[in-house]
Every structure is written in C-alpha cells, then in structure tokens.
Design a protein around this motif. Sequence first.
Motif, mmCIF file in Angstrom:
data_model
loop_
_atom_site.group_PDB
_atom_site.id
_atom_site.type_symbol
_atom_site.label_atom_id
_atom_site.label_comp_id
_atom_site.label_asym_id
_atom_site.label_seq_id
_atom_site.Cartn_x
_atom_site.Cartn_y
_atom_site.Cartn_z
ATOM 1 N N GLY A 76 34.867 77.022 91.004
ATOM 2 C CA GLY A 76 34.200 76.825 89.725
ATOM 3 C C GLY A 76 33.335 75.580 89.713
ATOM 4 N N LEU A 77 33.048 75.087 88.529
ATOM 5 C CA LEU A 77 32.087 74.008 88.316
ATOM 6 C C LEU A 77 32.370 72.756 89.139
ATOM 7 N N ASP A 78 33.621 72.365 89.269
ATOM 8 C CA ASP A 78 33.938 71.133 90.000
ATOM 9 C C ASP A 78 33.607 71.267 91.484
ATOM 10 N N GLY A 79 33.724 72.475 92.025
ATOM 11 C CA GLY A 79 33.355 72.691 93.420
ATOM 12 C C GLY A 79 34.326 72.137 94.437
ATOM 13 N N THR A 80 35.440 71.554 93.984
ATOM 14 C CA THR A 80 36.384 70.942 94.917
ATOM 15 C C THR A 80 37.347 71.956 95.519
ATOM 16 N N GLY A 81 37.578 73.051 94.810
ATOM 17 C CA GLY A 81 38.524 74.054 95.283
ATOM 18 C C GLY A 81 39.974 73.698 95.048
ATOM 19 N N THR A 82 40.239 72.500 94.522
ATOM 20 C CA THR A 82 41.631 72.063 94.355
ATOM 21 C C THR A 82 42.370 72.838 93.275
ATOM 22 N N LEU A 83 41.646 73.452 92.364
ATOM 23 C CA LEU A 83 42.286 74.213 91.279
ATOM 24 C C LEU A 83 42.609 75.647 91.706
ATOM 25 N N LEU A 84 42.339 75.959 92.967
ATOM 26 C CA LEU A 84 42.539 77.324 93.459
ATOM 27 C C LEU A 84 43.694 77.436 94.445
ATOM 28 N N SER A 85 44.514 76.413 94.523
ATOM 29 C CA SER A 85 45.569 76.383 95.538
ATOM 30 C C SER A 85 46.590 77.500 95.356
ATOM 31 N N GLU A 86 46.968 77.811 94.096
ATOM 32 C CA GLU A 86 47.987 78.841 93.879
ATOM 33 C C GLU A 86 47.494 80.225 94.304
ATOM 34 N N LEU A 95 47.136 84.812 98.340
ATOM 35 C CA LEU A 95 46.289 85.681 99.163
ATOM 36 C C LEU A 95 46.514 85.445 100.657
ATOM 37 N N THR A 96 46.889 84.234 101.013
ATOM 38 C CA THR A 96 47.071 83.867 102.420
ATOM 39 C C THR A 96 48.230 84.615 103.066
#
Length: 225
Positions: A8-18, A23-24
């Motif tokens: 999303g907007l922040d672009g860091t990807g840190t909010l997508l860990s869960e 998926l992994t």
Amino acid sequence: MKILILPGLDGTGTLLSEVAELLTSNHDVTVVRYAPELYNYQDLKSGVQASLPSDDYIIVAESFSGPIAVLIASESPAGLRGVVFVATFARTPITVPKFLTYLIDIAPTKSRLLARMAQPLLMGRWASPEFTMRFQKAMHAVPASTLAGRLREILKVNVGKHLTAIKVPTVYLSARNDRLVPSRMAADFDHTPSRVLEIEGPHFLLQAKAAESSKLILDFVAEFD
C-alpha cells in the motif's frame, strides 16, 4: 507458483507480514518494498518490472499499488499468470479541486494524531492500538515528501485505458466495509477477465482479514496448478 505482493501507500511491506506468512506455506512469496524516495507511478512500475520473476507468478496488488499492477499486466510480461487486485482502483477514487492537491505537501502525514484519526477509515471496527502503532511505524519509515507525492499520484491517476489490454485472469477482492475506496471502483475492472469477490472487512483487508484474504488468493493460484 511465485506470488509477488505490491504494498500500500507506505511501500514498506511491513504491514503485510501476516498474509505473506499464510501464503508462504504453499508458495514462494515476495513482498515488494518500494524505494523510499520514489512516489511517481511510472517510476515505481519500472522498479517492480526490474524485479519480476523469470518463471510463473501472480501479482497481488494492494490499494495504492493497483495502478502499478494494471500498467505491468497490460504489457503481458513473460511468466505473469494472473493478478489479484485488493481494495484498489484504476482511477482516482477521490475527486478534489486541483489547487487542494498542493496542500498535501504541508499535511502532517506522520502525525500520531492523524494516524489514529485514519484508523476508522482504514480499519473500521477491526482497529486496535497494536495495529495503530504498526501503522505509525510504517509511515515514519517513509519521507514525508514521498508520502505527499504518492497521495498526489492517487488524486490524478487514471489507467483505465490499460485495463482492456490485460489478458490474464484477475480477481478483485472488495472490502464490504471499505470507507476509503468506494465499491464502485471494482466495476472498472470488468474490462479485464475478472471476477469480484466481496469480503466482510475494512479497506486494510489483507491486515484485518488476512486468513480469509489469503484463502481466496490461494484458491485463485490453485486454478493454475
């Protein structure tokens, strides 16, 4: 199958860990992290293209990154099998007078108060103090000028003409309780080989409803296996 998640907007990807962890368990997952100085959609698109896998993959594009995925998919890159669009848009979901866009440069984008005030829009009843802290940390990792630039990109974007060039299957995950991106934005994606799946949840669908979202993504990926 590889899964490439555009943040999303922040672009860091840190909010997508869960969601990435869920998926992994079945696939090779990469969460893209945007260079902190980049905000222009074309520049960000070029950065993503430079890191595309050489074998088969799908793209999962969250919110801000929807237009980037549209632009990439419209060029039919080798290996791309499908795209999952999540609570996103092909054209600006907000219409404001042009002169107001310049106020973004002086907006307190890193304000803790603003981060708390944004939670009803982003998370609704799924908001929590823990997530608010994570959101603040992600926003603080990005220069204010970059956040302002990305917000301006949202206010002027229109990649609708590229949708008809997308030939791979797509799925649009629509958040039923989205207070930020109107549900009508999903209709633009009817020009693609797409279907819309609705989930009870807020704009931050991949965060608040990680398990349900990941299941739908995995179901989509399974169609190619």
